[in-house]
Every structure is written in structure tokens, then in C-alpha cells.
Design an enzyme around this catalytic site. Structure first.
Site, PDB file in Angstrom:
ATOM      1  CB  CYS A 295      -0.977  -0.042   1.163  1.00 39.76           C
ATOM      2  SG  CYS A 295      -2.369   1.095   0.990  1.00 39.76           S
ATOM      3  CG  HIS A 379      -4.016  -3.956   2.349  1.00 43.55           C
ATOM      4  ND1 HIS A 379      -3.243  -3.614   3.437  1.00 43.55           N
ATOM      5  CD2 HIS A 379      -4.395  -2.787   1.781  1.00 43.55           C
ATOM      6  CE1 HIS A 379      -3.163  -2.295   3.533  1.00 43.55           C
ATOM      7  NE2 HIS A 379      -3.856  -1.773   2.532  1.00 43.55           N
ATOM      8  CD  GLU A 381      -2.899  -6.825   4.938  1.00 44.34           C
ATOM      9  OE1 GLU A 381      -3.580  -5.819   5.175  1.00 44.34           O
ATOM     10  OE2 GLU A 381      -2.169  -6.922   3.938  1.00 44.34           O
TER      11      GLU A 381
END
Length: 453
Positions: A295, A379, A381
Site C-alpha cells: 500500500c 493488501h 493479508e
């Protein structure tokens, strides 16, 4: 079968009475907290429409950049994501809050299980309808109670479809939430632009802290620009002990004590982080350590290599955005939250695009052609969102372990070199990060930033 089920059900009257008692109890608790359940609130877009609704959060006013997310679930994670710092978050999902807000419980690593940071980060919350009653085994309070406790104003009963249509056509705009009073159109100074504030400075840890893996295979330095808890968990759960540094820490001076460097997500304009950009540039000039950015970390890595970033019209904030892996041709469904993007046409010759957004063709990642360095705008994750691209952490940590073994082969005494960082004495969680600040404090911070400049 259905007859047997209905026959076995208990009488409804006692349960209904119990529910009524619960509702009355919650209503009285709300009143006792000094937050009228139906107090009027107004959401005003600068030079745009005004929407009237009801307050269900803190009794305070706030201004910020109005942005929207199309995510269906994951509002506790979104609202605690430091990348939303200074922004008023508009939810397109019609009903928000039906599964409540979980506790601040921590996992075996000492990381928050359900939140992405210790505090609610968004400046304000806008929904069409809010669930006053919630139901989930992890929930400990309602969305309204949480917002009130965290000092964040929230408004419901507004036409979020009209708001999102305006933001999509006009772009992300400055907006204001006022509670219990009329908006004065002449009060232009009431709109504070968080983009003019160094937001990363607010959300980054003020001192290094350390999280140990249960069976450590490597040691990674994390540059905290507003790192999410699940990013830290994604590293630690894969065997990487981590030491987390403030965003402006001269990481190139201690990189030889680590097996890898990670650059986190964060809020605001990446060009504010000139110290970070400089330290990353020096890091790549003086070390071959593997680097991974996510990001804002992706944007800062691009700036450090001479590329440029651009502000998107209304950003990408959702859990279902398709991104194409240019190296394999595979499409991943990704979780995203960003208002800026890297201009892929400005990447230097030793870099190439890694991922491409299939909705707007914006850059979603880059990879170095010869070195173990890559980054993603999305992202991997998730939290919330799909885990299609979580394997990127495995790719990164494989390169980290490979680098570690290579260093040990040529420098067998590497692990015995004294380190200036005594990790056993470091804190175990982020240090000195303050909760989200109100409109008056934002204005004061903006004025201080202008004066300092």
C-alpha cells in the site's frame, strides 16, 4: 421435519419480553451516557449536497476527506485501519453494525485479534442504517457505543447511494459531520483537509518495538507508516521475528542486523514522507537485503526509485477488486484501501509492473528485475477480504531466509556482531500512538504544520 422443529420451539412471549427488556436496557444506557439516541446530525459535502440524519456516535463535530468503501463486512477492521486516518468513511452496504464490535483481545503473539490498531482511526462514519441490536459471539458492544467511546461522530439515516454517486462523479471531497446544530455554509474554515497534514506521523510508533515468532527463522525490520496488526501477524505466524521502527527511522544504518525489510501501509499523501523515501533510497544503495512493501509502502518504494505517484479520483476501497499478476496471467481478488497510485509509466528500467487493476488499469504492484524487491498496492493479508494473494508473504520470506543463509555462508560470525538494538528490552506493542483526533485538534495540527513549513 418442519412440524417437529416448530413443535419443539419454546413459547415466544417470554423471549419477546426478554428482548424488549434488553432493548429498553440498552436505550437507557445510551441516555445515561449523554448520547441521545435520535439526535439530529448533518453530513455536508463542501460545495455539494447536505444530508440530514441521526447521530449514533460521539456528540462532536468533525471534518475530513469523504471516501467510500463497498465492502460488505469487516467494518471493525476497516475503521481501525490507520490508512483511514483523517477520513470520513461512507459505507455502501445498507446495514452496518449487525454483528457488533468485538473485544480488544490479543493473540499468542500479543497482537490484536479483531482490530487493525488499538483505536478507531476513521474521523467519522456515515451509514444508511445502523443496527442498534447486534448478535455475534465475539461482540462486546454496539457500533454506536464504540464510536461514542472512541469520540468519533457517526450519522445514519442518510442516502448513501446519493453520497457515493456524488463522490464517484466529483471525486473524493472534503466533508463535515455536525451533531445537534445547523451547518453554516459561510464557515468554509470548518473544512479541514487531512491531506495537508502529515498523517503518518500520527499513526507510526514513536519508538521501536519487537514481536518474537514462536519458532523464529529470520528477523525482519518493519517500517511502520501505520501498519495493520494482521500484516504483523502474517509475518510472525510464518516464522519471522519482527522489530518495528518509526516511519522516519534511518533504517539503512541498521539493515545489516536484519534479514529483510518490510514497508507498511499508512494514510495520506506519500510525498509527505520524504525522510522515509531518502532512507529507502540509501538502503537500496548500501544493502542487498530483500524488501517488500504494501500500500503506502509500495508508493514510498516507488518514490525512492524515482517514480511518481498520482491521486486517484475517488480511490479504490473494497474487498473484491480484481488484480492481474503480469508474471503468471492469473487474476486475484484483492482487498484494497488507497487514494493514491504509482504512475507505472514512470518506473525506471530495472523495474516492471507486477500487478494491474482490472477495473481501472491502475498499477497494483512492481517488482525489481534482478533483486529480491517487490511491492503491492493491495493488501495480501486482507482482514477483511480474500486471501488469494497471501502467498506473497511466503515468497518474500523465502527470499529473506535465502538471503540470511547466504550472508551466514560468507559471514559466519554475522549473528554474533553486537547490535545497537537490545530487542529483549524493547516494547512489545506500538509506542505513543494517539487515538483519532477531533476537528478542532485537526485544525490545530494543520495550523502547526503550516507554521512549521
Amino acid at each position: 421435519m418442519f412440524a417437529r422443529v416448530f413443535k419443539a420451539m419454546p413459547a415466544r412471549a417470554p423471549a419477546f419480553t426478554s428482548v424488549n427488556a434488553s432493548i429498553q436496557s440498552r436505550f437507557m444506557a445510551t441516555v445515561r451516557q449523554g448520547r441521545p439516541a435520535t439526535e439530529r446530525a448533518t453530513f455536508t459535502i463542501r460545495d455539494g449536497p447536505i444530508f440530514h440524519g441521526k447521530s449514533f456516535g460521539a456528540r462532536s463535530n468533525i471534518s475530513g476527506e469523504a471516501v467510500f468503501t463497498t465492502s460488505l463486512v469487516g467494518y471493525p477492521e476497516s475503521l481501525t485501519d490507520p490508512s483511514y486516518r483523517g477520513q470520513i468513511l461512507v459505507f455502501t452496504q445498507p446495514l452496518i453494525g449487525n454483528y457488533g464490535v468485538p473485544s480488544a483481545e490479543r493473540d499468542q503473539h500479543g497482537l490484536l485479534k479483531y482490530f487493525e490498531s488499538p483505536n478507531l482511526q476513521a474521523a467519522g462514519v456515515v451509514v444508511a442504517d445502523v443496527a442498534e441490536q447486534y448478535s455475534h459471539w465475539t461482540a462486546v458492544e454496539s457500533l454506536g457505543e464504540w464510536c461514542a467511546r472512541e469520540g468519533v461522530p457517526a450519522i445514519s439515516g442518510v442516502d448513501t447511494r446519493a453520497i457515493v454517486t456524488y463522490l464517484r462523479e466529483q471525486g473524493s471531497s472534503l466533508a463535515r459531520i455536525t451533531v445537534g446544530e445547523e451547518y453554516d455554509a459561510d464557515q468554509d474554515e470548518a473544512f479541514v483537509d487531512p491531506e495537508q497534514i502529515h498523517l503518518v506521523r500520527q499513526v507510526s510508533t514513536k519508538a521501536p518495538f519487537h514481536v518474537s515468532a514462536a519458532d523464529p527463522q529470520c528477523h525482519v525490520a518493519v517500517i511502520d507508516c501505520g501498519v495493520k496488526e494482521n500484516i504483523l501477524r502474517s509475518l510472525v505466524s510464518r516464522g519471522a521475528s519482527i522489530t518495528v521502527f518509526p516511519f522516519d527511522y534511518p533504517i539503512h544504518k541498521v539493515a545489516h542486523h536484519f534479514d529483510g525489510v518490510f514497508i507498511s501501509n499508512g494514510p495520506g499523501d506519500p510525498t509527505h514522507c520524504q525522510d522515509t523515501v531518502y532512507h529507502l533510497r540509501r538502503l537500496m544503495e548500501t544493502s542487498q537485503v530483500p524488501i517488500f512493501g504494501i500500500c503506502l509502502g509500495h508508493q514510498l518504494l516507488a518514490l525512492a526509485n524515482g517514480a511518481r505517484t498520482i491521486k486517484l479520483k475517488y480511490g479504490n476501497r473494497a474487498h473484491n477488486i480484481p488484480a492481474l499478476d503480469t508474471t503468471t496471467g492469473r487474476c486475484h481478488i484483492t482487498s484494497q484501501n488507497h487514494g493514491y497510485a504509482v504512475d507505472a509509466s514512470t518506473l525506471p528500467s530495472d523495474w516492471k509492473p507486477y500487478f494491474v487493476n482490472l477495473n481501472d488499469s491502475s498499477n497494483e504492484g512492481m517488482i525489481h528485475k534482478t533483486r529480491p524487491i517487490f511491492s503491492t498496492q493491495f493488501h495480501p493479508e486482507a482482514k477483511g477480504g480474500p486471501l488469494d494473494s497471501s502467498y506473497l508473504f511466503d515468497i518474500y520470506l523465502d527470499s529473506v531466509v535465502k538471503y540470511k543463509n547466504h550472508q551466514l555462508a560468507f559471514h559466519p560470525n554475522r549473528n554474533t556482531v553486537p547490535s545497537p538494538l537490545l530487542v529483549d528490552l524493547l516494547a512489545k506493542e506500538r509506542v505513543g500512538v494517539q487515538p483519532t483526533i477531533g476537528m478542532q485538534n485537526v485544525a490545530a495540527a494543520a495550523a502547526a504544520a503550516v507554521a512549521a513549513a
